[in-house]
Design a protein around this motif. Structure first.
Motif, PDB file in Angstrom:
ATOM      1  N   ARG A  84     -20.184  -4.379  29.180  1.00 11.08           N
ATOM      2  CA  ARG A  84     -21.099  -3.527  29.395  1.00 11.08           C
ATOM      3  C   ARG A  84     -20.612  -2.636  30.421  1.00 11.08           C
ATOM      4  NH1 ARG A  84     -25.402  -2.526  32.583  1.00 11.08           N
ATOM      5  NH2 ARG A  84     -26.826  -1.003  31.918  1.00 11.08           N
ATOM      6  N   GLN A  85     -19.911  -2.790  31.635  1.00 11.68           N
ATOM      7  CA  GLN A  85     -19.587  -1.909  32.414  1.00 11.68           C
ATOM      8  C   GLN A  85     -18.083  -1.252  32.112  1.00 11.68           C
ATOM      9  OE1 GLN A  85     -21.542  -3.200  36.672  1.00 11.68           O
ATOM     10  NE2 GLN A  85     -19.383  -3.791  36.458  1.00 11.68           N
ATOM     11  N   ILE A  86     -17.318  -1.905  31.512  1.00 13.69           N
ATOM     12  CA  ILE A  86     -15.985  -1.322  30.792  1.00 13.69           C
ATOM     13  C   ILE A  86     -16.183  -0.419  29.980  1.00 13.69           C
ATOM     14  CG2 ILE A  86     -13.898  -1.696  29.741  1.00 13.69           C
ATOM     15  CD1 ILE A  86     -13.841  -4.348  30.655  1.00 13.69           C
ATOM     16  N   HIS A  87     -17.604  -0.466  28.991  1.00 11.55           N
ATOM     17  CA  HIS A  87     -17.941   0.191  28.026  1.00 11.55           C
ATOM     18  C   HIS A  87     -18.315   1.415  28.549  1.00 11.55           C
ATOM     19  CE1 HIS A  87     -19.270   1.565  23.877  1.00 11.55           C
ATOM     20  NE2 HIS A  87     -20.567   1.862  24.460  1.00 11.55           N
ATOM     21  N   HIS A  88     -19.207   1.387  29.860  1.00 13.24           N
ATOM     22  CA  HIS A  88     -19.719   2.568  30.467  1.00 13.24           C
ATOM     23  C   HIS A  88     -18.481   3.477  31.226  1.00 13.24           C
ATOM     24  CE1 HIS A  88     -23.477   4.157  32.448  1.00 13.24           C
ATOM     25  NE2 HIS A  88     -22.825   5.079  32.543  1.00 13.24           N
ATOM     26  N   TRP A  89     -17.676   2.741  31.676  1.00 15.68           N
ATOM     27  CA  TRP A  89     -16.545   3.530  32.323  1.00 15.68           C
ATOM     28  C   TRP A  89     -15.759   4.183  31.464  1.00 15.68           C
ATOM     29  CZ3 TRP A  89     -16.289   5.078  37.109  1.00 15.68           C
ATOM     30  CH2 TRP A  89     -17.035   4.402  38.211  1.00 15.68           C
ATOM     31  N   ALA A  90     -15.508   3.603  30.150  1.00 13.10           N
ATOM     32  CA  ALA A  90     -14.736   4.128  29.306  1.00 13.10           C
ATOM     33  C   ALA A  90     -15.224   5.411  28.993  1.00 13.10           C
ATOM     34  CB  ALA A  90     -14.314   3.199  28.190  1.00 13.10           C
ATOM     35  N   ALA A  91     -16.480   5.444  28.557  1.00 10.19           N
ATOM     36  CA  ALA A  91     -17.382   6.628  28.302  1.00 10.19           C
ATOM     37  C   ALA A  91     -16.889   7.899  29.267  1.00 10.19           C
ATOM     38  CB  ALA A  91     -18.876   6.426  27.931  1.00 10.19           C
ATOM     39  N   LEU A  92     -17.227   7.752  30.629  1.00 13.35           N
ATOM     40  CA  LEU A  92     -16.876   8.626  31.610  1.00 13.35           C
ATOM     41  C   LEU A  92     -15.515   9.078  31.470  1.00 13.35           C
ATOM     42  CD1 LEU A  92     -18.757   6.930  34.412  1.00 13.35           C
ATOM     43  CD2 LEU A  92     -19.724   8.522  32.812  1.00 13.35           C
ATOM     44  N   VAL A  93     -14.369   7.919  31.384  1.00  9.13           N
ATOM     45  CA  VAL A  93     -12.962   8.425  31.408  1.00  9.13           C
ATOM     46  C   VAL A  93     -12.661   9.117  30.119  1.00  9.13           C
ATOM     47  CG1 VAL A  93     -10.710   7.577  31.226  1.00  9.13           C
ATOM     48  CG2 VAL A  93     -12.463   6.566  32.968  1.00  9.13           C
ATOM     49  N   PHE A  94     -13.331   8.879  29.087  1.00 10.19           N
ATOM     50  CA  PHE A  94     -13.178   9.482  27.634  1.00 10.19           C
ATOM     51  C   PHE A  94     -13.460  11.127  27.864  1.00 10.19           C
ATOM     52  CE2 PHE A  94     -14.749  11.276  23.738  1.00 10.19           C
ATOM     53  CZ  PHE A  94     -13.951  11.099  22.827  1.00 10.19           C
ATOM     54  N   VAL A  95     -14.775  11.099  28.181  1.00 14.68           N
ATOM     55  CA  VAL A  95     -14.941  12.696  28.434  1.00 14.68           C
ATOM     56  C   VAL A  95     -14.129  13.508  29.406  1.00 14.68           C
ATOM     57  CG1 VAL A  95     -17.015  14.214  28.933  1.00 14.68           C
ATOM     58  CG2 VAL A  95     -17.513  12.304  27.770  1.00 14.68           C
ATOM     59  N   ALA A  96     -13.883  12.991  30.464  1.00 16.63           N
ATOM     60  CA  ALA A  96     -13.195  13.584  31.566  1.00 16.63           C
ATOM     61  C   ALA A  96     -11.538  13.717  30.954  1.00 16.63           C
ATOM     62  CB  ALA A  96     -12.743  12.493  32.712  1.00 16.63           C
ATOM     63  N   ALA A  97     -11.079  12.941  30.255  1.00  9.00           N
ATOM     64  CA  ALA A  97      -9.751  13.047  29.422  1.00  9.00           C
ATOM     65  C   ALA A  97      -9.802  14.204  28.387  1.00  9.00           C
ATOM     66  CB  ALA A  97      -9.321  11.870  28.658  1.00  9.00           C
ATOM     67  N   VAL A  98     -10.765  14.417  27.665  1.00  8.00           N
ATOM     68  CA  VAL A  98     -11.038  15.447  26.883  1.00  8.00           C
ATOM     69  C   VAL A  98     -11.272  16.655  27.588  1.00  8.00           C
ATOM     70  CG1 VAL A  98     -12.648  16.506  25.153  1.00  8.00           C
ATOM     71  CG2 VAL A  98     -12.164  14.059  24.981  1.00  8.00           C
ATOM     72  N   CYS A  99     -11.818  16.746  28.601  1.00 12.56           N
ATOM     73  CA  CYS A  99     -11.900  18.106  29.245  1.00 12.56           C
ATOM     74  C   CYS A  99     -10.712  18.470  30.135  1.00 12.56           C
ATOM     75  CB  CYS A  99     -12.967  17.799  30.470  1.00 12.56           C
ATOM     76  SG  CYS A  99     -14.829  17.619  30.305  1.00 12.56           S
ATOM     77  N   CYS A 100      -9.773  17.680  30.716  1.00 12.96           N
ATOM     78  CA  CYS A 100      -8.487  17.894  31.055  1.00 12.96           C
ATOM     79  C   CYS A 100      -7.443  18.207  29.879  1.00 12.96           C
ATOM     80  CB  CYS A 100      -8.010  16.609  31.754  1.00 12.96           C
ATOM     81  SG  CYS A 100      -8.757  16.093  33.417  1.00 12.96           S
ATOM     82  N   ARG A 101      -7.715  17.732  28.511  1.00 14.35           N
ATOM     83  CA  ARG A 101      -6.730  17.855  27.665  1.00 14.35           C
ATOM     84  C   ARG A 101      -7.264  19.381  27.217  1.00 14.35           C
ATOM     85  NH1 ARG A 101      -2.257  18.517  25.364  1.00 14.35           N
ATOM     86  NH2 ARG A 101      -2.132  18.205  23.142  1.00 14.35           N
ATOM     87  N   LEU A 102      -8.554  19.941  27.141  1.00 14.86           N
ATOM     88  CA  LEU A 102      -8.883  21.186  26.769  1.00 14.86           C
ATOM     89  C   LEU A 102      -8.422  22.082  27.830  1.00 14.86           C
ATOM     90  CD1 LEU A 102     -12.401  20.660  25.541  1.00 14.86           C
ATOM     91  CD2 LEU A 102     -10.612  21.724  24.274  1.00 14.86           C
ATOM     92  N   LEU A 103      -8.385  21.906  29.027  1.00 11.62           N
ATOM     93  CA  LEU A 103      -8.059  22.648  30.298  1.00 11.62           C
ATOM     94  C   LEU A 103      -6.483  22.983  30.152  1.00 11.62           C
ATOM     95  CD1 LEU A 103      -8.941  24.309  32.694  1.00 11.62           C
ATOM     96  CD2 LEU A 103      -8.719  22.215  34.149  1.00 11.62           C
TER      97      LEU A 103
END
Length: 438
Positions: A84-103
């Motif tokens: 459950r914690q890996i799932h939550h952390w992966a969600a946070l990292v996923f959005v961060a990676a998408v933001c950095c990719r767009l930037l």
């Protein structure tokens, strides 16, 4: 495609910012794997049950089946809390990676032809990831998810004309009701992952060197997420307790990617004019719908906006250096400043308490800063980029200062200058200097 074209494509796909796309892909895979595990033990039902699991402080307390199953995953399922914690952390990292990719794509100009399709895919991926995070946060049916439900209710009811009908569509017969959690569950585990998988499949595949790098990066991503899930606690729902309508949890904040929305709602004045005898809740409508809606619309339309105002309709196979696209980089800095100030405004109460300031004064500071800050960031970035490009032009004409002083035969002293093209590693740092402009 000739050798020069392949070299240009390799330089484009091999840019360091493309690594964020790899991180997003591997984080998404982790989300799918851990989410599949959690679905075997989670129950989205809203019927009331007496909790009888291992967490003693809540034993015998009437809770929903959703909350009870979430506690069981954390305390009674082997490896459940870790997943459950890996799932939550992966969600946070996923959005961060998408933001950095767009930037990265924005600053290097790789959203232009032939990269428009990939740009639109990454833009669509950002709100999908945010919605997936919000719907996943609702599923435990704890006090924190109850706060999110209250915000969703306020946003839907603020929509003019159709707000009441929209609220009924989302929540069912009443608010919060017993329908919203099961609806969020099926949206979270079926519709949103399927849409994101289709978008990932539609991305233009990178060149082979990037694939080789991606395999190693995937192992690093899996390892880092496992360490985060093992060592850093996140969203301890047993501390928040089950959701009770009318109650509120102190000190609860949304995930980081929703902070800008929280900040915008906090600093928006309480405007609620009446139009034709009906109230228009601008205090919620503007920050929660119009601001993010306008942001994503401009982001998606940027390739055509830049093409319209610059008249550049060429195909670009190489990334730009941000300093060379002065106005674009300045606009990017302004956008980052706007987002960062809204994000900081979500902590206006904590800032006031920690620094012994007036909450009223802090709120007004952010109300002014969200307009003045982007302008200052734009001007400062434009000046920095212009200065860097002018210095490079000067060095290209006259040479680079080395700091070495040599005495000539007449007894005078002069500084030796180094030609820009002879500087070690320069061609490797700027591949477009080797390959030329498209």
């Amino acid at each position: 495609m000739g050798a020069d074209g392949r070299s240009r494509r390799a330089a484009r796909d091999g840019h360091w910012s493309s690594l964020f796309g790899e991180v997003a892909v591997h984080s998404f895979l982790v989300l799918l794997l851990t989410g599949a595990f959690l679905t075997f033990f989670y129950d989205p039902g809203m019927e009331r049950v007496d909790y009888d699991g291992s967490y003693v402080p809540l034993r015998g307390v009437p809770v929903s089946a959703a909350y009870s199953s979430t506690l069981d995953i954390g305390f009674d399922v082997r490896g459940g809390l870790l997943m459950r914690q890996i799932h939550h952390w992966a969600a946070l990292v996923f959005v961060a990676a998408v933001c950095c990719r767009l930037l990265g794509k924005f600053l290097t100009g790789t959203f232009r032809r032939p990269g428009v399709r990939n740009w639109l895919i990454w833009v669509a991926m950002l709100p999908l990831g945010m919605v997936a995070g919000v719907t996943g946060g609702l599923l435990p049916d704890d006090m924190l998810s109850g706060g999110s439900l209250g915000l969703i209710q306020g946003i839907t009811q603020s929509v003019p004309v159709i707000g009441t009908r929209l609220t009924f569509l989302v929540f069912g017969s009443d608010v919060p009701g017993d329908d919203v959690i099961p609806r969020a569950y099926w949206l979270h585990i079926t519709v949103l992952p399927l849409l994101m998988a289709v978008l990932f499949a539609a991305l233009r595949r990178p060149s082979r060197p990037s694939r080789a790098t991606g395999a190693a990066l995937g192992l690093y991503t899996f390892g880092v997420l496992a360490l985060l899930g093992t060592l850093f606690q996140i969203n301890p729902v047993w501390k928040y307790g089950p959701f009770r309508p009318g109650a509120i949890t102190a000190g609860a904040v949304p995930d980081w990617y929703m902070g800008f929305l929280d900040g915008a709602v906090r600093i928006m004045p309480g405007w609620e004019p009446e139009i034709a005898g009906r109230p228009l809740t601008l205090a919620v409508l503007v920050p929660a719908l119009l601001v993010p809606g306008g942001f994503f619309t401009v982001l998606a339309a940027w390739p055509w906006l830049e093409r319209r105002f610059t008249g550049d309709d060429r195909i670009h196979l190489l990334p730009d250096r941000p300093r060379e696209a002065v106005l674009r980089t300045a606009f990017g800095a302004a956008g980052v400043a706007f987002y960062g100030l809204l994000w900081a405004a979500s902590a206006n109460d904590q800032i006031a308490v920690r620094f012994h300031l007036s909450l009223y004064a802090v709120t007004w500071f952010f109300r002014i800063a969200v307009f003045a800050g982007p302008v200052l960031a734009f001007l400062a970035t434009r000046a920095i980029c212009s200065g860097l490009t002018q210095r490079e032009r000067h060095e290209a004409r006259h040479g680079r200062e080395t700091g070495r002083i040599v005495m000539n035969r007449d007894g005078g002293f002069t500084e030796t200058l180094e030609s820009r093209t002879s500087a070690p590693g320069l061609c490797d740092a700027f591949p477009h200097e080797r390959l030329g402009r498209p």
